[in-house]
Design an enzyme around this catalytic site. Structure first.
Site, PDB file in Angstrom:
ATOM      1  N   CYS A 112       0.818  -1.226   0.000  1.00  0.00           N
ATOM      2  CA  CYS A 112       0.000   0.000   0.000  1.00  0.00           C
ATOM      3  C   CYS A 112       0.847   1.269   0.000  1.00  0.00           C
ATOM      4  O   CYS A 112       0.372   2.345  -0.342  1.00  0.00           O
ATOM      5  CB  CYS A 112      -0.933   0.015   1.200  1.00  0.00           C
ATOM      6  SG  CYS A 112      -2.085  -1.356   1.196  1.00  0.00           S
ATOM      7  N   HIS A 251      -3.666   7.345   2.416  1.00  0.00           N
ATOM      8  CA  HIS A 251      -4.045   6.018   1.916  1.00  0.00           C
ATOM      9  C   HIS A 251      -5.458   5.690   2.417  1.00  0.00           C
ATOM     10  O   HIS A 251      -5.757   5.851   3.597  1.00  0.00           O
ATOM     11  CB  HIS A 251      -3.023   5.002   2.433  1.00  0.00           C
ATOM     12  CG  HIS A 251      -3.383   3.596   2.138  1.00  0.00           C
ATOM     13  ND1 HIS A 251      -3.808   3.174   0.899  1.00  0.00           N
ATOM     14  CD2 HIS A 251      -3.386   2.487   2.938  1.00  0.00           C
ATOM     15  CE1 HIS A 251      -4.045   1.872   0.950  1.00  0.00           C
ATOM     16  NE2 HIS A 251      -3.805   1.442   2.160  1.00  0.00           N
ATOM     17  N   ASN A 281     -10.091  -0.050  -0.285  1.00  0.00           N
ATOM     18  CA  ASN A 281      -8.632   0.058  -0.219  1.00  0.00           C
ATOM     19  C   ASN A 281      -8.043  -0.519  -1.509  1.00  0.00           C
ATOM     20  O   ASN A 281      -8.105  -1.730  -1.729  1.00  0.00           O
ATOM     21  CB  ASN A 281      -8.145  -0.729   1.012  1.00  0.00           C
ATOM     22  CG  ASN A 281      -6.639  -0.723   1.165  1.00  0.00           C
ATOM     23  OD1 ASN A 281      -5.901  -0.320   0.255  1.00  0.00           O
ATOM     24  ND2 ASN A 281      -6.167  -1.185   2.310  1.00  0.00           N
TER      25      ASN A 281
HETATM   26  O1  UT7 Z   1      -3.583  -0.958   3.633  1.00  0.00           O
HETATM   27  C1  UT7 Z   1      -3.357  -1.552   4.873  1.00  0.00           C
HETATM   28  C2  UT7 Z   1      -4.435  -2.560   5.021  1.00  0.00           C
HETATM   29  N1  UT7 Z   1      -4.869  -2.806   6.327  1.00  0.00           N
HETATM   30  C3  UT7 Z   1      -5.735  -2.067   7.022  1.00  0.00           C
HETATM   31  O2  UT7 Z   1      -6.073  -0.986   6.702  1.00  0.00           O
HETATM   32  C4  UT7 Z   1      -6.274  -2.726   8.223  1.00  0.00           C
HETATM   33  C5  UT7 Z   1      -6.578  -1.802   9.300  1.00  0.00           C
HETATM   34  N2  UT7 Z   1      -7.593  -2.391  10.124  1.00  0.00           N
HETATM   35  C6  UT7 Z   1      -8.889  -2.154   9.951  1.00  0.00           C
HETATM   36  O3  UT7 Z   1      -9.269  -1.437   9.061  1.00  0.00           O
HETATM   37  C7  UT7 Z   1      -9.839  -2.737  10.968  1.00  0.00           C
HETATM   38  O4  UT7 Z   1      -9.114  -3.415  11.980  1.00  0.00           O
HETATM   39  C8  UT7 Z   1     -10.876  -3.714  10.345  1.00  0.00           C
HETATM   40  C9  UT7 Z   1     -11.893  -2.927   9.533  1.00  0.00           C
HETATM   41  C10 UT7 Z   1     -10.163  -4.743   9.472  1.00  0.00           C
HETATM   42  C11 UT7 Z   1     -11.636  -4.439  11.452  1.00  0.00           C
HETATM   43  O5  UT7 Z   1     -12.219  -3.512  12.321  1.00  0.00           O
HETATM   44  P1  UT7 Z   1     -12.031  -3.665  13.903  1.00  0.00           P
HETATM   45  O6  UT7 Z   1     -12.814  -2.590  14.521  1.00  0.00           O
HETATM   46  O7  UT7 Z   1     -10.574  -3.715  14.181  1.00  0.00           O
HETATM   47  O8  UT7 Z   1     -12.748  -5.035  14.177  1.00  0.00           O
HETATM   48  P2  UT7 Z   1     -12.158  -6.365  14.830  1.00  0.00           P
HETATM   49  O9  UT7 Z   1     -11.183  -7.002  13.915  1.00  0.00           O
HETATM   50  O10 UT7 Z   1     -11.712  -6.065  16.227  1.00  0.00           O
HETATM   51  O11 UT7 Z   1     -13.456  -7.264  14.890  1.00  0.00           O
HETATM   52  C12 UT7 Z   1     -14.595  -6.880  15.664  1.00  0.00           C
HETATM   53  C13 UT7 Z   1     -15.691  -7.903  15.440  1.00  0.00           C
HETATM   54  C14 UT7 Z   1     -15.212  -9.352  15.560  1.00  0.00           C
HETATM   55  O12 UT7 Z   1     -16.228 -10.087  16.169  1.00  0.00           O
HETATM   56  P3  UT7 Z   1     -16.177 -10.442  17.745  1.00  0.00           P
HETATM   57  O13 UT7 Z   1     -14.902 -11.202  17.929  1.00  0.00           O
HETATM   58  O14 UT7 Z   1     -16.163  -9.113  18.446  1.00  0.00           O
HETATM   59  O15 UT7 Z   1     -17.405 -11.244  17.940  1.00  0.00           O
HETATM   60  C15 UT7 Z   1     -15.075  -9.793  14.110  1.00  0.00           C
HETATM   61  O16 UT7 Z   1     -15.245 -11.179  13.966  1.00  0.00           O
HETATM   62  O17 UT7 Z   1     -16.213  -7.781  14.087  1.00  0.00           O
HETATM   63  C16 UT7 Z   1     -16.197  -9.065  13.456  1.00  0.00           C
HETATM   64  N3  UT7 Z   1     -16.015  -8.856  12.015  1.00  0.00           N
HETATM   65  C17 UT7 Z   1     -17.026  -8.640  11.164  1.00  0.00           C
HETATM   66  N4  UT7 Z   1     -18.347  -8.556  11.357  1.00  0.00           N
HETATM   67  C18 UT7 Z   1     -19.124  -8.316  10.281  1.00  0.00           C
HETATM   68  C19 UT7 Z   1     -14.861  -8.840  11.331  1.00  0.00           C
HETATM   69  N5  UT7 Z   1     -15.104  -8.609  10.021  1.00  0.00           N
HETATM   70  C20 UT7 Z   1     -16.439  -8.494   9.907  1.00  0.00           C
HETATM   71  C21 UT7 Z   1     -17.302  -8.238   8.823  1.00  0.00           C
HETATM   72  N6  UT7 Z   1     -18.633  -8.155   9.044  1.00  0.00           N
HETATM   73  N7  UT7 Z   1     -16.844  -8.065   7.553  1.00  0.00           N
END
Ligand code: UT7
Length: 324
Positions: A112, A251, A281
């Site tokens: 990225c 980004h 992204n």
């Molecule tokens: O270019 C570099 C690329 N990388 C990035 O930009 C990644 C940066 N990270 C992020 O953007 C965020 O961490 C995410 C959007 C990927 C995830 O958001 P988060 O607020 O960090 O969520 P999390 O990973 O802590 O997950 C929270 C909950 C989990 O469920 P439980 O364990 O709380 O029951 C996940 O299983 O959300 C769940 N979850 C989803 N639910 C519905 C994860 N993905 C999804 C989804 N739909 N697509």
């Protein structure tokens, strides 16, 4: 002598994939995706539409905007992690199709951050005497997506952006670039298979190791911290303050990351370019795509101070200050 951005261009594939489409594929919801990422839809390349096809169209638009022809180019750099094939470089394919007969061409791999790294390399070559350098960020991220993994499939999209760099001795141009890497964090975002460590095999494909794996939450925290640091570093290097900035082109990974960085910097959101709602992204394409949209919408005027910055797999993070 340094490089100024003489023209910008971008291209996205026609097919739109909405959050509603993803609701039918994995256990997710439009409200979760919008609230957690700011993404509403993304573009997906057509079957057979490759990285060079997208990059080529963005490049043609950037050349037109710069008022030069492909024959004027000395160097073509393509930032990508989803090139047409391992060999030859996607840059050589674009060079051939543009008819940029004098240009050297190669790809740059920094995920990225690829565009910001390539911009810095292009600027360095202009400072040593190259005249016109084409810098392209082009990605077909959909090829790396496991469409059954809700942790990643909602985040990424396909697209391309490009800029032409030309020499200037005036006030305009790339004032400085700041590039960083920490390979210790390599496993936060990676594609385990398909390279020399784990060449393609039936087992690798069956285990889905050709797809992107990401520790999203850990990446999020590192992203906010490193982006704030890289922004302050770039401003300090030029004796500028946050209030001097006219536009911030980050980004486009996640609205919440960008908002957190802007809040920490004390930068009003009106100065932030956002388009992840429409494209998600797009990795190395993200910044040149957002920059081109901002330029064409009249949001960047001559003399404006623009900060661009990215973070991504590696990990890598990078910033650049540009006087328009
Ligand atoms: O270019 C570099 C690329 N990388 C990035 O930009 C990644 C940066 N990270 C992020 O953007 C965020 O961490 C995410 C959007 C990927 C995830 O958001 P988060 O607020 O960090 O969520 P999390 O990973 O802590 O997950 C929270 C909950 C989990 O469920 P439980 O364990 O709380 O029951 C996940 O299983 O959300 C769940 N979850 C989803 N639910 C519905 C994860 N993905 C999804 C989804 N739909 N697509």
């Amino acid at each position: 002598m340094r490089a100024r951005i003489a023209g910008t261009g971008s291209y996205v594939p026609e097919r739109v994939m909405t959050n509603a489409d993803l609701e039918r594929m994995v256990a997710t919801s439009d409200s979760w995706i919008v609230a957690r990422t700011g993404i509403r839809e993304r573009r997906i390349a057509a079957p057979g539409e490759a990285c060079s096809d997208l990059g080529m169209k963005a490049a043609e638009r950037a050349l037109e905007a710069a008022g030069i022809t492909a024959a004027d180019l000395d160097l073509i750099l393509v930032a990508t992690c989803t090139g047409d094939a391992p060999l030859p470089s996607t840059a050589c394919l674009i060079q051939h199709r543009l008819g940029a007969v004098r240009a050297a061409a190669c790809d740059l791999s920094a995920a990225c951050c690829g565009f910001v790294f390539a911009l810095a390399v292009g600027d360095a070559y202009v400072r040593t005497g190259f005249r016109h350098v084409l810098v392209v960020g082009s990605e077909v991220m959909s090829m790396l997506i496991d469409w059954t993994d809700r942790n990643t499939c909602v985040l990424f999209g396909d697209g391309a952006g490009a800029v032409v760099l030309s020499p200037t001795e005036g006030e305009q141009g790339i004032l400085s670039s700041h590039l960083h890497s920490d390979g210790n964090l390599w496993d936060l975002i990676c594609v385990p298979g398909g390279g020399s460590r784990m060449p393609p095999s039936e087992k690798m494909l069956a285990e889905g190791l050709q797809f992107i794996k990401m520790k999203g939450n850990e990446t999020f925290k590192v992203a906010v911290k490193t982006l704030e640091e890289a922004a302050r570093e770039a401003l300090a290097a030029n004796h500028l303050s946050v209030a001097d900035l006219d536009l911030y082109v980050p980004h486009q990974a996640n609205f919440r990351i960008i908002k957190a960085v802007a809040d920490r910097l004390g930068l009003p959101m009106e100065k932030v370019v956002l388009n992840m709602d429409r494209y998600g992204n797009t990795s190395a394409a993200s910044i040149p795509l957002a920059l081109d949209e901002a330029v064409r919408a009249g949001r960047v005027k001559k003399g404006n101070l623009v900060l661009i910055e990215a973070f991504g797999s590696g990990l890598t993070w990078a910033s650049s200050v540009v006087r328009w």
